[in-house]
Write an enzyme that holds these catalytic residues in place. Structure first.
Site: not given
Length: 519
Positions: A296, A347
């Site tokens: 991610s 993220h």
């Protein structure tokens, strides 16, 4: 004569081109041209065509059709407001008494409003219409005296105007094509294959959601990183927790990765992917003590690179993928902040890191030394700052100390577990903070005491741990056994009753109830 209509059209089109209008569409069969100029949040759209209409109904039908086309296309135009103009360069006017009413402005009250005006340059009113057009638009437009030129001269000029306008149009299309032709996707597919291979290996080694498997294969695990296993910041990018996790990440990597490889080229893509991913791992290390894994951070690094691309090629970004990318990014961030289990540190770290790395490398065939140097410095500061903060934060974090105690117990280092637990308990009592951690430290220290045959100390810790609202069934289980071994069956039964009230389905407590029933 048709050459007169065509000459008027291309003479006006060439003047529009010289005054900053860009050709956005053309129909070579009908010589219909569409131009746009964006200024002050307004798009001026001008449609020019040498169309003759024998009857006013034909003209009315074309005006209505143009209005509907602009209404459908309005989201494609750059401006928040749209001024649309249709210019017919036909020498002869339609037959009918009231066709002039079609030249009245038409207004749309849509979310992106626009107005449309019609100008018909037939022979008898040509000068008046050009004057009206100049007053409306502020453009410097004029027409030559057609009668003073022969057809050959008109055709030569039409050819020149046409070639000039289309050459600029084709150049812009070619430049846009080249923006997406800097590399043929390859490493995206290799990375997807590697992630899938690692995922299969996780399944073979005990399961993709198995904590021990994740740690053994290189997941981000702060205690081991603090001990020097910094390579986990990289290896964690190739591990995933569950089928849904890898499926979502590989779909995102496929779409984003192929786009980045085409825009930035293969080498830049790899650098953005890995450095953006590492920045995400560092941010996760700094902000979360939980075990984490996944691509991610690297994928959000690709998001960051696309945002940087959007800064350099604003029009191309907006016309191709801009709003879709921004929408997907916003949705992902909203979901991430809404679900506590999602590692938002990774993220956000990946997003900012990818943006800065892309700025360091810049886009192919362009450079800006000052901004590139600034981006390099910013990236180094970001990573170094997060590492320093993470190291200090982990060292002082009670949650981290709890994980450390569990590690020591699993390695049979009971003295070290007792020391860490005692220090943590002292800090908790001194600061009167994080009382929900107190029973866990007490339980772990009691277990270490039991292994050291310090039963009285273990009993005291277990009794204290049960005074807190937050506790675990193992604490009841161990205390009951200590009481039973000391032949204090009444106390054992009392604690058992409390334990079953809290954890009625716990099988260990149920088994102890059967054992104590004989006493």
């Amino acid at each position: 004569m048709y050459i007169n209509d065509l000459y008027m059209e291309y003479q006006l089109a060439y003047q529009l081109f010289q005054q900053g209008f860009e050709l956005i569409n053309n129909n070579e069969e009908t010589d219909e041209l569409w131009f746009e100029r964006f200024q002050n949040n307004t798009s001026v759209i001008i449609r020019v065509l040498p169309q003759r209409f024998d009857w006013q109904n034909q003209l009315k039908q074309d005006v209505t059709s143009t209005y509907q086309r602009i209404h459908q296309m309005r989201k494609m135009f750059k401006g928040k407001h749209i001024e649309a103009i249709t210019i017919y360069t036909a020498s002869e006017e339609p037959i009918g008494d009231d066709w002039q009413t079609l030249k009245k402005p038409i207004t749309s009250n849509a979310k992106k409003p626009f107005t449309m005006n019609v100008y018909f340059l037939h022979e008898s009113v040509r000068s008046d219409e050009i004057k009206r057009l100049r007053e409306k638009t502020g453009l410097d437009l004029s027409l030559d005296e057609i009668e003073e030129m022969d057809d050959e001269e008109k055709e030569r000029k039409v050819s020149f105007y046409k070639q000039t306008i289309l050459h600029d149009f084709n150049n812009r299309i070619e430049k846009r094509r080249k923006v997406f032709s800097n590399g043929k996707p390859l490493f995206t597919y290799i990375l997807i294959a590697l992630n899938l291979l690692f995922f299969l290996q996780q399944i073979n080694n005990g399961g993709s959601e198995n904590i021990d498997t994740l740690i053994d294969m290189g997941a981000k695990y702060n205690p081991l990183i603090m001990e020097g296993e910094w390579w986990r910041l990289l290896t964690s990018m190739f591990l995933h927790i569950g089928f849904v996790h890898i499926l979502m990440n590989m779909v995102a990597l496929f779409y984003l990765g192929t786009a980045i490889e085409r825009i930035f080229g293969r080498t830049r893509f790899l650098v953005i992917y890995f450095l953006g991913g590492i920045a995400g791992s560092i941010a996760s290390f700094a902000t979360s003590i939980s075990i984490s894994a996944g691509a991610s951070g690297a994928i959000f690094g690709l998001f960051g690179a696309l945002l940087f691309f959007g800064l350099i090629y604003k029009d191309v970004f907006k016309d191709t993928m801009g709003m879709n990318i921004v929408f997907i990014l916003v949705v992902n961030l909203v979901i991430g902040f809404s679900i506590p289990e999602i590692d938002m540190g990774a993220h956000l770290g990946g997003l900012i890191g990818g943006f800065l790395v892309a700025a360091c490398l810049y886009v192919p065939n362009k450079k800006n030394g000052k901004y590139q140097l600034g981006a390099i410095i910013a990236f180094i500061i970001l990573c170094a700052g997060l590492l320093m903060y993470g190291t200090d934060n982990n060292a002082s974090s009670l949650e981290f100390k709890l994980i450390e105690v569990e590690e020591k117990l699993s390695d049979n280092q009971f003295e070290e577990a007792i020391d860490i637990s005692t220090n943590a308990l002292n800090d908790l009592k001194t600061n009167n903070d994080n009382n929900e951690l107190m029973p866990y430290f007490l339980f772990h220290r009691s277990y270490a005491y039991i292994q050291q045959d310090e039963i009285e100390l273990a009993q005291a810790d277990l009794e204290e741990s049960l005074e807190y609202e937050e506790t675990i069934p193992e604490a009841y289980n161990n205390l009951i056994i200590i009481y039973a071994n000391n032949f204090e069956f009444d106390k054992a039964k009392e604690v058992l009753g409390e334990g079953l009230d809290r954890f009625p389905d716990n099988q260990d407590l149920i088994d102890l109830q059967q054992d104590l029933s004989n006493y």
